[in-house]
Scaffold this active site. Structure first.
Site, PDB file in Angstrom:
ATOM      1  N   LYS A  40      -8.974  12.693   8.448  1.00  0.00           N
ATOM      2  CA  LYS A  40      -8.184  11.483   8.789  1.00  0.00           C
ATOM      3  C   LYS A  40      -7.344  11.433   7.875  1.00  0.00           C
ATOM      4  O   LYS A  40      -6.609  11.777   6.746  1.00  0.00           O
ATOM      5  CB  LYS A  40      -9.762  10.551   8.661  1.00  0.00           C
ATOM      6  CG  LYS A  40     -10.281  10.559   6.800  1.00  0.00           C
ATOM      7  CD  LYS A  40     -11.401  10.358   6.642  1.00  0.00           C
ATOM      8  CE  LYS A  40     -11.930  10.610   5.594  1.00  0.00           C
ATOM      9  NZ  LYS A  40     -12.775   9.706   5.274  1.00  0.00           N
ATOM     10  N   ARG A 134     -22.884   0.744   6.301  1.00  0.00           N
ATOM     11  CA  ARG A 134     -21.847   1.149   6.720  1.00  0.00           C
ATOM     12  C   ARG A 134     -22.030   1.238   8.085  1.00  0.00           C
ATOM     13  O   ARG A 134     -22.619  -0.027   8.821  1.00  0.00           O
ATOM     14  CB  ARG A 134     -20.479   2.029   5.721  1.00  0.00           C
ATOM     15  CG  ARG A 134     -19.655   1.220   6.637  1.00  0.00           C
ATOM     16  CD  ARG A 134     -18.544   2.684   5.725  1.00  0.00           C
ATOM     17  NE  ARG A 134     -18.694   4.129   6.309  1.00  0.00           N
ATOM     18  CZ  ARG A 134     -17.991   4.912   5.511  1.00  0.00           C
ATOM     19  NH1 ARG A 134     -16.410   4.536   4.586  1.00  0.00           N
ATOM     20  NH2 ARG A 134     -17.606   6.011   6.126  1.00  0.00           N
ATOM     21  N   TYR A 267      15.921  -5.587 -10.093  1.00  0.00           N
ATOM     22  CA  TYR A 267      15.470  -6.721  -9.906  1.00  0.00           C
ATOM     23  C   TYR A 267      14.713  -7.017 -10.866  1.00  0.00           C
ATOM     24  O   TYR A 267      14.240  -6.928 -11.923  1.00  0.00           O
ATOM     25  CB  TYR A 267      14.658  -6.267  -8.753  1.00  0.00           C
ATOM     26  CG  TYR A 267      15.089  -6.170  -7.022  1.00  0.00           C
ATOM     27  CD1 TYR A 267      15.934  -7.096  -6.781  1.00  0.00           C
ATOM     28  CD2 TYR A 267      14.244  -4.848  -6.409  1.00  0.00           C
ATOM     29  CE1 TYR A 267      16.392  -6.626  -5.397  1.00  0.00           C
ATOM     30  CE2 TYR A 267      14.769  -5.113  -5.692  1.00  0.00           C
ATOM     31  CZ  TYR A 267      15.358  -5.521  -5.220  1.00  0.00           C
ATOM     32  OH  TYR A 267      16.402  -5.747  -3.105  1.00  0.00           O
ATOM     33  N   MET A 316      11.582  -0.737  -2.806  1.00  0.00           N
ATOM     34  CA  MET A 316      10.857  -0.750  -0.971  1.00  0.00           C
ATOM     35  C   MET A 316      11.796   0.953  -1.360  1.00  0.00           C
ATOM     36  O   MET A 316      10.550   2.057  -0.296  1.00  0.00           O
ATOM     37  CB  MET A 316      11.015  -1.045  -0.078  1.00  0.00           C
ATOM     38  CG  MET A 316      10.463  -0.955   1.333  1.00  0.00           C
ATOM     39  SD  MET A 316      11.388  -1.511   2.522  1.00  0.00           S
ATOM     40  CE  MET A 316      10.280  -3.484   2.136  1.00  0.00           C
TER      41      MET A 316
HETATM   42  C1  LIG Z   1     -13.927  10.675   4.565  1.00  0.00           C
HETATM   43  C2  LIG Z   1     -15.127  11.216   4.968  1.00  0.00           C
HETATM   44  C3  LIG Z   1     -16.020  12.208   4.502  1.00  0.00           C
HETATM   45  C4  LIG Z   1     -14.747  13.021   3.164  1.00  0.00           C
HETATM   46  O1  LIG Z   1     -15.094  12.202   2.213  1.00  0.00           O
HETATM   47  P1  LIG Z   1     -14.296  12.935   0.643  1.00  0.00           P
HETATM   48  O2  LIG Z   1     -15.327  12.454  -0.629  1.00  0.00           O
HETATM   49  O3  LIG Z   1     -12.698  13.021   0.538  1.00  0.00           O
HETATM   50  O4  LIG Z   1     -14.931  14.629   1.090  1.00  0.00           O
HETATM   51  C5  LIG Z   1     -17.062  12.584   4.758  1.00  0.00           C
HETATM   52  N1  LIG Z   1     -17.350  11.730   5.641  1.00  0.00           N
HETATM   53  C6  LIG Z   1     -17.181  10.798   5.958  1.00  0.00           C
HETATM   54  C7  LIG Z   1     -18.682   9.999   6.968  1.00  0.00           C
HETATM   55  C8  LIG Z   1     -16.465  10.348   5.452  1.00  0.00           C
HETATM   56  O5  LIG Z   1     -15.993   8.575   5.881  1.00  0.00           O
END
Ligand SMILES: *Cc1c(COP(=O)(O)O)cnc(C)c1O
Length: 397
Positions: A40, A134, A267, A316
């Site tokens: 991700k 969640r 700045y 930036m």
């Molecule tokens: C991001 C995520 C992971 C991976 O987490 P890490 O701590 O980076 O290993 C695993 N499961 C879910 C549901 C996540 O959102």
């Protein structure tokens, strides 16, 4: 390497280290448990397609991402295997799940109905909420969960939960985690008792693997550890895995200039030279993911193996560093923002600490303007050689 020659700011991936991390994590997992890398947020800023290609080539064939379009991007770039979407997908986009053979998380029983009312079969993993509150159907609602297995358009390939306190082994956290684990296996047992074929199971992320490696699962969803670090520098140092950071960030020296005592830089007249000094302007800024909170000496970079503190406010697209004590530095040189230089190293964990956050945030926010170079050992050898020759010539002159 074009980046090495003319890039303004770029990321470098050490694929040897990625493979190494994979191997050490896999060794920790029980037999039959596969690594499911978390790709991700552009593989935590590393470049999802490049990382996935390498992992595919290593034989890994299950991945997880946060969003539908992250999954689509991987497929469009030829990534093979199972790709699980951990987050929300709008029902109007369910067709893309089918089109790209992606697997969707069932977020709760309401969502299961939405998927089931789509006219075609969709591959899913059922999310179970065991205490994070969640995503996932609450583990207590066992009837709702069993119902999902009866939905004719849900092809249930997996079921998982997410631990929310597995990063600490202190008593209250360990107790909470163990309770989560028990609740999850309670659901698993109920499913088996109903004569339903148990789907693939997964619970752990990086800290789960580190602190609870023995859990009987089919997959471990590992993100941050795969990239060679834990969420904090302290955790990385005390981690029982010999992890190696995969990513480094470099930036070009766009100008070197002298400041007389009393002159200002940047700045807001924030920096006033306390003495005659030399500064280097770097072509990287907060839009590239360098936290602005590292301004005014909170953070540093490395140039030719020496620490150069950040002076004034980070802009930036640019920032300035103090190079008074670094000889032979000139325009077009390279500064190490994250990574090793000489005997010194700056990790994403160091930056996270200075910025008051975790390394995951620092990495995942690395900006899209940074280009990407994938490195092997041979390339590294040549850069080192060129640098050391330059320094030697400089010393002679
Ligand atoms: C991001 C995520 C992971 C991976 O987490 P890490 O701590 O980076 O290993 C695993 N499961 C879910 C549901 C996540 O959102």
């Amino acid at each position: 390497m074009p980046e090495e020659k003319m890039g303004r700011a770029w990321k470098e991936l050490n694929m040897d280290n990625l493979r190494h991390n994979c191997e050490v994590i896999c060794k920790l997992l029980p037999e039959n448990c596969q690594l499911m890398p978390a790709l991700k947020a552009n593989a935590y800023g590393h470049g999802a397609v490049e990382v996935a290609r390498e992992l595919n080539a290593m034989g890994l064939s299950a991945f997880c991402v946060a969003t539908l379009h992250e999954g689509v991007e991987l497929r469009k770039n030829g990534i093979k295997g199972e790709i699980l979407i951990l987050g929300y997908t709008h029902p109007n986009e369910f067709y893309l799940l089918r089109k790209h053979r992606l697997t969707q998380t069932v977020l709760d029983s309401e969502y299961a109905k939405a998927i089931n009312s789509y006219r075609h079969k969709i591959h899913v993993h059922i999310g179970i909420d065991t205490g994070m509150h969640r995503l996932g159907e609450c583990s207590e609602n066992i009837d709702n969960i069993l119902e999902m297995f009866k939905c004719e358009n849900l092809v249930v390939d997996g079921m998982f939960t997410h631990l929310c306190a597995s990063d600490s082994m202190e008593k209250p956290f360990a107790e909470y985690t163990n309770a989560q684990i028990l609740l999850f296996y309670g659901v698993v047992n109920e499913i088996k008792a109903q004569g339903i074929k148990c789907p693939k199971l997964h619970i752990q992320s990086s800290y789960g693997v580190m602190n609870y490696p023995e859990l009987k699962c089919d997959y471990a969803r590992v993100g941050i550890a795969l990239y060679g670090l834990m969420s904090t520098q302290e955790d990385t140092e005390k981690c029982n895995l010999a992890l190696r950071p995969v990513l480094s960030v470099k930036s070009r020296v766009s100008a070197v200039k002298n400041l007389a005592a009393g002159e200002f830089a940047g700045y807001g007249m924030e920096f006033e030279a306390p003495c005659d000094m030399k500064i280097a302007v770097l072509s990287i800024g907060y839009a590239d993911g360098i936290p602005r909170s590292l301004s005014c000496g909170k953070g540093s970079v490395l140039i030719a193996g020496k620490k150069a503190p950040i002076i004034g406010r980070i802009c930036m697209d640019q920032m300035s560093v103090d190079v008074t004590d670094i000889p032979f530095i000139r325009q077009n040189d390279i500064a190490d923002i994250i990574g090793k230089s000489g005997n010194d190293v700056i990790t994403a964990g160091d930056i996270a600490k200075q910025a008051g956050t975790i390394s995951n945030e620092i990495l995942s926010r690395l900006g899209g303007r940074l280009s990407l170079a994938c490195k092997n050992k041979k390339n590294k050898y040549w850069t080192k050689l060129i640098y050391s020759v330059r320094i030697k010539i400089g010393a002679i002159l």
